[in-house]
Design an enzyme around this catalytic site. Structure first.
Site, mmCIF file in Angstrom:
data_model
loop_
_atom_site.group_PDB
_atom_site.id
_atom_site.type_symbol
_atom_site.label_atom_id
_atom_site.label_comp_id
_atom_site.label_asym_id
_atom_site.label_seq_id
_atom_site.Cartn_x
_atom_site.Cartn_y
_atom_site.Cartn_z
ATOM 1 N N GLU A 1 0.832 -1.403 -0.235
ATOM 2 C CA GLU A 1 -0.171 -0.232 0.091
ATOM 3 C C GLU A 1 0.880 1.390 0.235
ATOM 4 O O GLU A 1 2.153 0.889 -0.445
ATOM 5 C CB GLU A 1 -0.635 -0.096 1.395
ATOM 6 N N LYS B 1 2.114 4.198 1.281
ATOM 7 C CA LYS B 1 2.490 4.999 3.499
ATOM 8 C C LYS B 1 2.204 6.390 2.855
ATOM 9 O O LYS B 1 2.954 7.306 2.557
ATOM 10 C CB LYS B 1 4.032 5.286 3.180
ATOM 11 N N ASP C 1 1.659 10.127 4.427
ATOM 12 C CA ASP C 1 3.004 11.332 5.108
ATOM 13 C C ASP C 1 1.546 12.357 5.492
ATOM 14 O O ASP C 1 1.603 13.467 5.569
ATOM 15 C CB ASP C 1 3.921 11.990 4.140
ATOM 16 N N TYR D 1 -6.481 1.953 6.791
ATOM 17 C CA TYR D 1 -5.267 1.196 6.341
ATOM 18 C C TYR D 1 -5.199 0.116 7.303
ATOM 19 O O TYR D 1 -4.820 -1.164 7.194
ATOM 20 C CB TYR D 1 -3.804 1.604 6.901
ATOM 21 N N LYS E 1 10.853 3.094 2.488
ATOM 22 C CA LYS E 1 10.849 4.452 2.301
ATOM 23 C C LYS E 1 11.834 5.061 0.505
ATOM 24 O O LYS E 1 12.136 4.465 0.450
ATOM 25 C CB LYS E 1 11.580 5.253 3.549
ATOM 26 N N CYS F 1 34.728 26.450 25.634
ATOM 27 C CA CYS F 1 33.426 26.805 25.426
ATOM 28 C C CYS F 1 33.016 28.046 25.064
ATOM 29 O O CYS F 1 33.015 29.365 25.731
ATOM 30 C CB CYS F 1 32.438 26.235 26.709
ATOM 31 N N CYS G 1 30.359 29.840 28.142
ATOM 32 C CA CYS G 1 31.532 30.345 29.519
ATOM 33 C C CYS G 1 32.876 30.615 29.249
ATOM 34 O O CYS G 1 33.867 31.217 30.520
ATOM 35 C CB CYS G 1 31.230 29.769 30.284
ATOM 36 N N CYS H 1 32.070 20.934 27.553
ATOM 37 C CA CYS H 1 32.123 22.214 28.222
ATOM 38 C C CYS H 1 32.008 21.920 29.435
ATOM 39 O O CYS H 1 31.184 20.516 30.359
ATOM 40 C CB CYS H 1 31.205 23.097 28.415
ATOM 41 N N CYS I 1 28.450 27.749 33.221
ATOM 42 C CA CYS I 1 28.362 28.225 32.125
ATOM 43 C C CYS I 1 26.621 28.535 31.862
ATOM 44 O O CYS I 1 25.261 27.593 32.271
ATOM 45 C CB CYS I 1 28.699 27.056 31.150
HETATM 46 S S1 IVH Z 1 0.361 0.558 8.836
HETATM 47 C C1 IVH Z 1 1.471 -1.953 13.084
HETATM 48 N N1 IVH Z 1 -0.412 1.204 6.546
HETATM 49 O O1 IVH Z 1 3.309 5.214 9.134
HETATM 50 C C2 IVH Z 1 1.318 -1.275 11.723
HETATM 51 N N2 IVH Z 1 1.166 3.331 8.187
HETATM 52 O O2 IVH Z 1 6.077 3.993 9.691
HETATM 53 C C3 IVH Z 1 0.390 0.372 11.937
HETATM 54 N N3 IVH Z 1 1.253 5.218 7.236
HETATM 55 O O3 IVH Z 1 2.624 5.442 12.236
HETATM 56 C C4 IVH Z 1 0.555 0.957 10.430
HETATM 57 N N4 IVH Z 1 0.585 4.879 5.790
HETATM 58 O O4 IVH Z 1 1.158 6.716 10.832
HETATM 59 C C5 IVH Z 1 0.286 0.810 7.779
HETATM 60 N N5 IVH Z 1 -1.235 2.394 4.917
HETATM 61 C C6 IVH Z 1 -0.148 2.288 5.785
HETATM 62 C C7 IVH Z 1 0.131 3.579 5.821
HETATM 63 C C8 IVH Z 1 0.380 3.815 7.761
HETATM 64 C C9 IVH Z 1 1.200 5.943 6.520
HETATM 65 C C10 IVH Z 1 2.134 5.526 9.236
HETATM 66 C C11 IVH Z 1 1.298 4.898 10.103
HETATM 67 C C12 IVH Z 1 2.679 4.571 11.036
HETATM 68 C C13 IVH Z 1 3.647 5.616 10.039
HETATM 69 C C14 IVH Z 1 4.698 4.528 10.880
#
Ligand code: IVH
Length: 690
Positions: free
Chosen positions: A119, A121, A123, A230, A318, A412, A415, A430, A436
């Site tokens: 899936e 991820k 942000d 998710y 990532k 430092c 100080c 320091c 300080c």
């Molecule tokens: S699953 C126990 N699925 O990424 C695992 N997380 O770096 C639960 N996040 O805290 C997370 N998209 O806030 C999952 N498709 C996705 C996600 C996702 C974003 C975030 C989530 C998590 C963080 C971890």
């Protein structure tokens, strides 16, 4: 493995722990991280690797901590099922390693197919939605994983979040997902903010987080937020067999699901998905920072469970960090709470992935030498997520003839005291201690920080001003501030032009914090190497401030029993113990404490509620071959229930679980009269009882 291997590993582990604690503090308490997520994860991983290779060193429990302490202003919500984070992979090989670990853990053959639900991820910020009788009754942020903030009123304003569910949804349901802001909405919000002379947000994630954490839901309502579901949190009944099935169920109940997602059958398909997403991410209307891979079968997810702060059954892949080239104009030095001198790169401002960057961390003296960074150099800087950017490398071909090597100061800058670097330390410190001003200010900031006294309205700026004005020079001064202000000819009103109400609010906030749990008090003291986790362990060990204090007095004798007892605390190795005892051996600290304690009400430590499992707190030894699970699985299940798994049988062992062909350990158990369980009996014992 020789003794010197173990010692080298231990030394490295101690350094890593220090570094991680340092970065945790910056990230969670000060919101000023210095390293990227990737670098942070690398430190974590190295630590985990050492801990698994050298189990004799013990496990450092703070490694299990995630996220931030809840902010003030919102009610707290306890997560029935912790909200954890995800491990990361960056390289292709790491992705294959992830699959391989799962295969080994579940005892699968090379022929078995591990379906993976891949899936996006997102942000944004994670959120847990609780439905009872198909009505949304609560929404909470992740917070520190166990306790988050109640943001129900704000989430009610998000149109993507279903407020009621259709009749086929279960009576109790917790949906977890990500709150996010679309890029175009983010741009429009920033334009509006700017037009109104308000601060702009650095990126959509900050925009979303800032909007959700508004105390006034009307403001949240005016900000365009969205939600993707998710995962599920607590669910009393089974609603699907697979992760893919959960996605479909959530969709059918009215939740938005991020697309594209893909069911992959092997590493190649996962990589193909990752590459496609990387290529197309710019066309998505929202920011993503990678993809997430989840084992599709939920029964396998259950068996795989969790390791430290993340599930074994999922990982995040990532995207690499964003980079840019700019000029290093100067290097300045910051002095931290414990006197650490940190070099900071002052840069020609530059846009890196949409954020203007003018400073970057150089970490420490060795880093400057290792990267051969000189003032005037062209440098590659990189930023990942929200963290303070860093210098990746110098472009040597573009080095000007007049580039100047940086000579790290031996005194430092705040100080003038000697700054020394002790053997085995990465940092130069320091030695000014109390004289300080930079250290004093940082110590005060730490004292009032979120993990410590958490005094509302007493932020970094106020501490700096009060210190400079001589109003607050040490922690005691904070608690005498109100009295002194009343008696003063130049109260805050006159001195700082404060309104009466502001002053009153500040004094009220200070008074509200006179009552403080023991572990927070210990943390607030700012003893070197004592992070929140270790402070908690100490609080748990001694129970009350009086006991702790007298143990510290007795521990001044490093040969005595009290010092040995201190060393027996998990997390407290010899170097940490020295720092603690040293703190309580300094007259000026004792003087401050003697004035501080009468002004406070330090609450005895309250142990978190033990799990109901019959094995919580018990020591278990596994021996022989297990047939219904692998040894690793047995161990991790036991640990998850709060048991301690040991490799050898002693009179302190509570249970020996004997699989097939158990040998000498089984005999030892009989000899010592320790309870012996078969594998089935064990499984029976740990089965949840209703
Ligand atoms: S699953 C126990 N699925 O990424 C695992 N997380 O770096 C639960 N996040 O805290 C997370 N998209 O806030 C999952 N498709 C996705 C996600 C996702 C974003 C975030 C989530 C998590 C963080 C971890």
């Amino acid at each position: 493995m020789t003794r010197s291997d173990i010692e080298t590993a231990k030394r490295r582990r101690d350094v890593l722990i220090k570094e991680i604690q340092y970065h945790d503090d910056l990230y969670h308490q000060k919101d000023t991280p210095e390293i990227s997520d990737a670098e942070y994860d690398a430190l974590r991983r190295e630590l985990e690797k050492i801990e698994s290779q050298f189990p004799q060193l013990g496990l450092d429990l703070f490694a299990h901590k995630v996220g931030a302490v809840p902010a003030k202003g919102f009610k707290k919500v306890h997560h029935r099922l912790p909200m954890l984070s995800l491990s990361n992979v960056f390289e292709d090989q790491e992705l294959y390693d992830f699959l391989e670990r799962i295969r080994r853990f579940l005892n699968l053959t090379d022929q078995d197919i591990i379906d993976i639900c891949a899936e996006l991820k997102i942000d944004g910020l994670s959120c847990a939605l609780r439905y009872e009788n198909r009505k949304l009754i609560q929404a909470a942020t992740r917070g520190d994983g166990t306790e988050g903030e109640d943001i129900t009123a704000n989430v009610m304003t998000i149109s993507d979040v279903p407020k009621t569910l259709p009749p086929d949804a279960p009576d109790i349901l917790e949906v977890r997902g990500e709150i996010y802001m679309r890029r175009d909405d983010f741009q429009a919000l920033n334009d509006r903010q700017q037009a109104e002379g308000k601060p702009v947000f650095a990126n959509p994630r900050n925009g979303a987080a800032g909007s959700v954490r508004q105390l006034d839901p009307a403001i949240t309502a005016s900000r365009p937020l969205h939600f993707f579901g998710y995962a599920l949190g607590e669910i009393p009944q089974k609603i699907a067999d697979t992760q893919w099935g959960i996605r479909q169920k959530l969709f059918s109940w009215g939740f938005a699901e991020a697309e594209p997602a893909k069911l992959c059958r092997n590493g190649e398909e996962m990589l193909a998905y990752f590459l496609n997403v990387s290529k197309d991410r710019i066309a998505l209307p929202f920011d993503i920072d990678g993809v997430v891979y989840k084992v599709n079968r939920l029964d396998w997810q259950d068996r795989l469970g969790f390791v430290s702060r993340a599930p074994r059954w999922a990982t995040a892949h990532k995207f690499p960090a964003e980079k840019a080239i700019t000029i290093l104009k100067d290097i300045t030095i910051q002095v931290g709470r414990t006197g650490t001198l940190t070099p900071v790169a002052e840069l020609e401002p530059i846009n890196v992935g949409g954020v203007i960057v003018s400073r970057a961390t150089l970490h420490n003296e060795d880093e400057i030498i290792r990267k051969d960074v000189r003032i005037g150099d062209h440098v590659v800087i990189q930023r990942a997520g929200d963290v303070i950017p860093q210098i990746v490398e110098v472009i040597l071909e573009r080095r000007p003839a007049n580039a100047v090597p940086f000579i790290f100061p031996k005194t430092c800058p705040a100080c003038g005291s000697h700054a020394v670097r002790e053997e085995g330390e990465v940092a130069r410190r320091c030695t000014g201690g109390l004289i300080c001003p930079a250290q004093a200010v940082e110590r005060l900031k730490h004292f009032v920080s979120r993990g410590g006294f958490d005094i509302e309205g007493m932020g970094a700026k106020i501490i700096e001003t009060f210190y400079a004005d001589g109003l607050v020079r040490n922690p005691v001064d904070i608690f005498t501030l109100e009295r002194r202000d009343q008696q003063s000819l130049t109260p805050l009103r006159v001195r700082e032009g404060w309104g009466d109400l502001s002053a009153k609010n500040l004094f009220a906030a200070i008074n509200a914090r006179r009552k403080i749990p023991l572990h927070r008090f210990i943390y607030a003291l700012g003893i070197r190497q004592i992070g929140e986790a270790t402070a908690k362990k100490m609080a748990g060990h001694y129970g009350t401030w009086e006991k702790l204090k007298s143990a510290m007095t007795e521990s001044q004798d490093r040969q005595g029993e009290s010092f040995q007892d201190l060393l027996s605390i998990e997390d407290v190795g010899p170097s940490v113990a020295q720092d603690i005892v040293h703190f309580f051996g300094e007259d000026h600290n004792l003087e401050i404490l003697s004035q501080l304690i009468p002004a406070l009400d330090i609450e005895p430590y309250q142990a978190p509620k033990q799990g109901e499992s019959a094995v919580a707190g018990k020591t278990v030894v596994f021996t022989g071959t297990m047939t219904r699970m692998t040894r690793a699985e047995a161990k991790s299940t036991a640990e998850a229930l709060g048991a301690k798994v040991s490799g050898s049988v002693s009179s302190k062992t509570h249970f020996v679980v004997a699989g097939e062909d158990a040998g000498s350990k089984l005999k030892a158990a009989y000899d010592l009269g320790v309870t012996v369980l078969s594998e089935d009996e064990w499984i029976n014992l740990i089965k949840p009882k209703n």
